[in-house]
Design an enzyme around this catalytic site. Structure first.
Site, mmCIF file in Angstrom:
data_model
loop_
_atom_site.group_PDB
_atom_site.id
_atom_site.type_symbol
_atom_site.label_atom_id
_atom_site.label_comp_id
_atom_site.label_asym_id
_atom_site.label_seq_id
_atom_site.Cartn_x
_atom_site.Cartn_y
_atom_site.Cartn_z
ATOM 1 N N SER A 106 11.407 -1.041 16.046
ATOM 2 C CA SER A 106 11.944 -0.483 14.501
ATOM 3 C C SER A 106 12.163 0.920 14.597
ATOM 4 O O SER A 106 12.798 1.641 13.702
ATOM 5 C CB SER A 106 10.914 -0.828 13.676
ATOM 6 N N ASP A 165 6.654 4.331 5.140
ATOM 7 C CA ASP A 165 5.876 3.213 4.783
ATOM 8 C C ASP A 165 4.609 3.404 5.802
ATOM 9 O O ASP A 165 4.168 4.385 6.041
ATOM 10 C CB ASP A 165 6.560 1.948 4.731
ATOM 11 N N HIS A 211 6.324 3.555 9.538
ATOM 12 C CA HIS A 211 7.786 4.347 9.844
ATOM 13 C C HIS A 211 7.724 5.640 9.336
ATOM 14 O O HIS A 211 7.648 5.696 7.976
ATOM 15 C CB HIS A 211 8.630 3.508 9.605
#
Length: 347
Positions: free
Chosen positions: A43, A320, A323
């Protein structure tokens, strides 16, 4: 007169040779200018490979800073891929999942990264790093990219954090952790070598970020301090990875084929000196669930938001629980620039 002509001819010939040698007669070398970027990993570099219904990266409030709506990135805006692509003068490549919808962008390379994946299989039913390289190899077999294309290409790799989260969630033992880390790095080494052997000119791999400083690990201290135990394991991973990259370069003809990006030091530099980068909240995430059972992007059955978003994402390092924000990534990118690692790709 004839001898003067001969002298002028020799001077002219010398100048021509000097120009066409790229200045090598003076000890300089031509710069390497990549035209394509191929991305593998998780990610931190994924720009939209998951399906819209399967990932919260396609849900509000993700993407509110850039492009202004959810676009598959695990952030409020740009991620590491976008910043590094711009530095190398390449456009951020199209996600593999969207290659048929955006064929005009194939010339920029391709992004094979899927959020949540690892070197090995994790809890996410998506291609691990080996399978991502398989997808890349198939495109080469299909002649989507030629040997010349690959000779002017760079690969960016960011992976492994999810392998360790998965190991812990599966009740992996503390005693077995060093052995597992070794197996992860050994597989990474094989994968990096394979990417280069497929024709990619240069390969940049990110070291592991300080996992102990992620909000999901600092929540227990009300987002005040990092988990030193987790970061000790990260240090072991990064040490082994550094050794692996050094060995790969020693084995090859070009000793600068593989480049290690020190994400750990870049993260820690920003987290230890946040105000230098206009970051006010270095550990507190900008987007967070209203309680521990919810996370950023969650809504209930009545579509009522179960998360809150800070007033200014630019003031937060983390978006978050895992990330960075776009501002966080920009700060990390600025630190990477000072290390010269990004520049090494261009020579």
């Amino acid at each position: 007169m004839g001898s003067n002509k001969h002298i002028f001819s020799l001077i002219f010939l010398s100048l021509i040779l000097l120009l066409f040698s790229g200045g090598e007669a003076s000890g300089q070398h031509m710069n390497f200018r990549p035209t394509k970027l191929f991305v593998f990993g998780d990610s931190y570099v994924d720009t939209g490979n998951h399906g819209r219904r399967l990932s919260f990266s396609w849900k509000d409030p993700y993407g509110i800073t850039f492009p202004g709506k959810p676009a598959g990135r695990f952030s409020d805006g740009r991620v590491l891929t976008d910043f590094i692509a711009k530095y190398w003068g390449v456009k951020s490549p199209v996600p593999y999942r969207l290659k048929r919808l955006m064929p005009q962008h194939l010339k920029n390379g391709m992004n094979f990264a899927y959020g949540g994946t690892g070197v090995f299989d994790t809890w996410i039913p998506a291609p691990n790093m080996t399978t991502q390289i398989d997808l890349f190899q198939q495109l080469i077999k299909d002649k989507l990219y030629t040997a010349t294309d690959l000779n002017y290409s760079v690969a960016l790799v960011s992976v492994a954090g999810n392998d360790y989260s998965h190991y812990i969630s599966n009740n992996g033992s503390t005693e077995g952790f060093p052995s597992f880390i070794s197996s992860v790095v050994n597989q990474m080494r094989s994968n990096l070598k394979r990417i280069h052997e497929l024709g990619v000119k240069k390969v940049a791999v990110g070291g592991l970020q300080p996992l102990g400083c992620l909000p999901r690990n600092t929540a227990s201290s009300t987002f005040q301090r990092c988990n030193d135990t987790s970061n000790t394991l990260v240090a072991f991973h990064n040490s082994l990875l550094s050794q692996a990259v050094t060995k790969l370069n020693q084995e090859g003809k070009d000793h600068s084929t593989f480049i290690l990006l020190n994400l750990y030091d870049s993260f820690m530099s920003v987290l230890n000196h946040p105000s230098t980068h206009n970051i006010q909240n270095q550990f507190q995430p900008c987007c967070i669930g209203v309680s521990s059972e919810y996370s950023c992007g969650n809504v209930d059955d009545n579509s009522v938001k179960k998360y809150s978003v800070c007033d200014d994402p630019k003031s937060a390092f983390f978006w978050d629980l895992v990330h960075p924000t776009q501002a966080g990534w920009h700060a990390v990118y600025n630190k990477l620039q000072t290390s010269n690692a990004l520049q090494q790709i261009l020579y």
